[in-house]
Design an enzyme around this catalytic site. Structure first.
Site, PDB file in Angstrom:
ATOM      1  N   ARG A  91      48.218  53.271  43.184  1.00 16.25           N
ATOM      2  CA  ARG A  91      48.917  51.576  43.066  1.00 16.25           C
ATOM      3  C   ARG A  91      49.432  51.345  41.765  1.00 16.25           C
ATOM      4  O   ARG A  91      48.186  50.724  41.082  1.00 16.25           O
ATOM      5  CB  ARG A  91      47.998  50.497  44.563  1.00 16.25           C
ATOM      6  N   HIS A 135      54.904  42.814  40.265  1.00 22.85           N
ATOM      7  CA  HIS A 135      54.063  42.130  39.741  1.00 22.85           C
ATOM      8  C   HIS A 135      53.800  41.266  38.902  1.00 22.85           C
ATOM      9  O   HIS A 135      53.773  41.125  37.374  1.00 22.85           O
ATOM     10  CB  HIS A 135      53.161  43.320  39.946  1.00 22.85           C
ATOM     11  N   GLU A 180      51.228  38.503  45.679  1.00 27.75           N
ATOM     12  CA  GLU A 180      50.129  37.664  45.354  1.00 27.75           C
ATOM     13  C   GLU A 180      51.190  36.447  45.636  1.00 27.75           C
ATOM     14  O   GLU A 180      51.565  36.010  43.898  1.00 27.75           O
ATOM     15  CB  GLU A 180      49.565  38.135  44.344  1.00 27.75           C
ATOM     16  N   ASN A 306      44.371  41.239  48.323  1.00 28.74           N
ATOM     17  CA  ASN A 306      43.465  41.451  47.523  1.00 28.74           C
ATOM     18  C   ASN A 306      42.378  39.972  47.725  1.00 28.74           C
ATOM     19  O   ASN A 306      42.513  39.406  47.958  1.00 28.74           O
ATOM     20  CB  ASN A 306      43.914  40.941  46.443  1.00 28.74           C
ATOM     21  N   TYR A 308      38.461  39.080  46.265  1.00 29.91           N
ATOM     22  CA  TYR A 308      37.453  38.830  45.394  1.00 29.91           C
ATOM     23  C   TYR A 308      36.576  38.239  45.172  1.00 29.91           C
ATOM     24  O   TYR A 308      35.478  38.326  44.845  1.00 29.91           O
ATOM     25  CB  TYR A 308      38.841  38.076  43.757  1.00 29.91           C
ATOM     26  N   GLU A 360      43.345  45.200  46.363  1.00 28.16           N
ATOM     27  CA  GLU A 360      42.409  45.058  45.025  1.00 28.16           C
ATOM     28  C   GLU A 360      41.158  44.406  45.809  1.00 28.16           C
ATOM     29  O   GLU A 360      41.122  43.569  46.219  1.00 28.16           O
ATOM     30  CB  GLU A 360      43.216  43.533  44.337  1.00 28.16           C
TER      31      GLU A 360
HETATM   32  C1  FCB Z   1      44.840  39.553  40.691  1.00 27.44           C
HETATM   33  C2  FCB Z   1      46.280  40.416  39.998  1.00 27.44           C
HETATM   34  C3  FCB Z   1      45.543  41.322  39.011  1.00 27.44           C
HETATM   35  C4  FCB Z   1      44.597  40.804  38.088  1.00 27.44           C
HETATM   36  C5  FCB Z   1      43.295  40.554  39.236  1.00 27.44           C
HETATM   37  C6  FCB Z   1      42.325  39.739  38.492  1.00 27.44           C
HETATM   38  O1  FCB Z   1      45.312  38.147  41.391  1.00 27.44           O
HETATM   39  O2  FCB Z   1      46.810  40.835  40.795  1.00 27.44           O
HETATM   40  O3  FCB Z   1      46.832  41.128  38.038  1.00 27.44           O
HETATM   41  O4  FCB Z   1      45.139  40.055  37.268  1.00 27.44           O
HETATM   42  O5  FCB Z   1      43.491  39.458  40.174  1.00 27.44           O
END
Ligand code: FCB
Length: 467
Positions: A91, A135, A180, A306, A308, A360
């Site tokens: 990607r 992006h 995002e 995405n 985290y 992500e």
């Molecule tokens: C996301 C972004 C990516 C990167 C990660 C850690 O928000 O899409 O570009 O910065 O976080």
């Protein structure tokens, strides 16, 4: 030291969990501004991030994207790395000002050629290209005319999408319109931490509307053009837990999830902005024109998620002062894999979902390169536990079709500069030397086992069918 339980479970499994069927797509992800460099080469125009980096105090380490990982020149080496990992997909994103420097007007053939070679190089190596159009590196010239706050930018985006799809749509597996949009709207136009550095909530909400509108219009235009790539959007989502059982904290969590998740998911999948968030925004709510919401709700082939970490909300914002006792990454993000299972189950319960990709997932840690190795067990553990969390959601019925690690290589982490390393491949920014970290070796071995299981499954199916 004994490895953490979930990690051990994945590693020790005699065969990888069969929940990931033969069509499941394993990948790695990057984005143009974060890795390419070549900022002024071969006719590329400036992006809002090129400009933002020039403003003193914007980037923590004072750095910029002029060279980054020099991927613009080292792309063949990077494609070899991708192939060596054994992933199914890569990607990446296209820099809009590299292919159309002013955002409108003349196209830049040299820039187009770069992405064409990249896509062909991936296909030659048996890797499916997953292309993201936005992006975040909007052409600076469009920002001069108001950027995403202007409705016209949505139409320029549709032209850009069509230009790319006409050129590459026969070869890329998927096209993502935006990465995002919450980040572009909120961090770019409300808090001002990201380019273009605006601080105005009404503008931010109007930006979010134009991003969504341009997504819907682009999908319609690409389909009308006969584009065969799968089309979708990528959202940054998180489950929002209330800090306590109090009604006030529950309300705070609902509003936070409203602004972060429902504000995007509701129009995309249900054709309407959420009433409670509209009421909360009052005069700052965006102005939409008749037909906009129907366009935004154009059916998608996939939703990219995405993930985290989780969010925890409290009415008095006190949660941030508490320590949950969990491991935290170099970004100070809490490691909370079960949040991904919760998120996926929640999405599946609340929306008519298209197939979902985790586009992500990954972590920054304070890595040390020593004698040619980076022993980043914490990162392998993070990835393994999140893959396990995806598997759990799939076992409970959610249609997840892919998982991509952020990121292939260490790169420019936006306002944080180069200090935060998310790569599974280490980059020495002085020499541009790439070194696979232990997490890359772990992911490669994990994928080998996945592929072996896949082959076995396919053989068993073939034998079963023949009988
Ligand atoms: C996301 C972004 C990516 C990167 C990660 C850690 O928000 O899409 O570009 O910065 O976080």
């Amino acid at each position: 030291m004994a490895p953490p339980t979930v990690f051990a479970r994945i590693n020790a499994a005699p065969r990888p969990t069969p929940v990931f069927g033969p069509g499941f797509v394993w990948g790695v992800a990057t984005s143009s501004f974060q890795i390419e460099g070549g900022a002024r080469e071969d006719g590329k125009g400036p992006s809002i991030w090129d400009r933002f980096c020039q403003q003193p105090g914007r980037i923590v380490d004072g750095s910029n994207g002029d060279v980054a990982c020099d991927h613009y020149h080292r792309w063949t080496e990077d494609l070899d790395l991708i192939a060596a990992l054994g992933v199914d997909a890569y990607r990446f994103s296209v820099s809009w000002p590299r292919v159309r420097p002013g955002g409108k007007g003349a196209w830049n053939e040299a820039g187009m050629g770069f992405y064409e070679r990249l896509v062909d190089g991936l296909l030659e190596r048996g890797v499916q290209p997953y292309l993201t159009l936005n992006h975040w590196d909007l052409p600076a010239e469009l920002q001069d005319q108001g950027g995403w706050a202007q409705r016209d930018t949505a139409h320029r985006f549709v032209e850009y999408a069509q230009g790319m799809a006409r050129r590459l749509g026969d070869r890329v597996a998927a096209i993502t319109t935006h990465n995002e949009p919450w980040v572009v709207a909120h961090l770019g136009h409300e808090t001002g931490h990201h380019a273009p550095g605006v601080k105005h909530r009404a503008t931010a909400m109007q930006v979010s509307h134009h991003l969504l509108l341009s997504h819907g219009l682009a999908l319609q235009a690409l389909r009308a053009d006969g584009c065969r790539s799968r089309l979708g959007i990528v959202l940054n989502l998180a489950p929002v837990y209330p800090a306590t059982d109090s009604a006030a904290d529950a309300a705070a969590a609902r509003l936070e999830a409203g602004l972060l998740c429902r504000w995007y998911l509701d129009p995309l999948l249900r054709g309407a902005y959420p009433d409670d968030v509209l009421a909360h925004l009052g005069a700052d709510a965006p102005k939409a024109q008749p037909g906009d919401l129907a366009a935004i709700a154009t059916p998608m082939d996939f939703l990219g998620v995405n993930y985290y970490s989780r969010n925890v909300a409290s009415a008095d914002k006190s949660w941030h002062k508490h320590d949950s006792g969990r491991v935290r990454t170099a970004m100070d993000w809490e490691v909370f894999p079960e949040g991904l299972t919760d998120l996926l189950l929640q999405l599946d319960r609340d929306y008519p979902l298209p197939p979902v990709y985790i586009t992500e997932n990954g972590a920054a840690f304070h890595d040390q390169l020593q004698a040619g190795r980076v022993h980043d067990a914490a990162r392998s553990d993070y990835i393994a536990r999140h893959i396990d969390a995806v598997a759990e959601a799939m076992r409970r019925g959610v249609d997840v079709t892919g998982y991509m690690v952020w990121s292939l290589v260490d790169n420019f982490e936006w306002a944080w500069g180069y200090d935060k390393r998310f790569g599974i491949v280490h980059v020495d920014y002085t020499t541009q030397r790439r070194t696979m970290k232990d997490s890359a070796l772990w992911y490669r071995d994990f994928l080998q086992r996945q592929h072996a299981a896949r082959t076995l499954q396919q053989r068993q199916t073939a034998t079963g069918n023949a009988q």
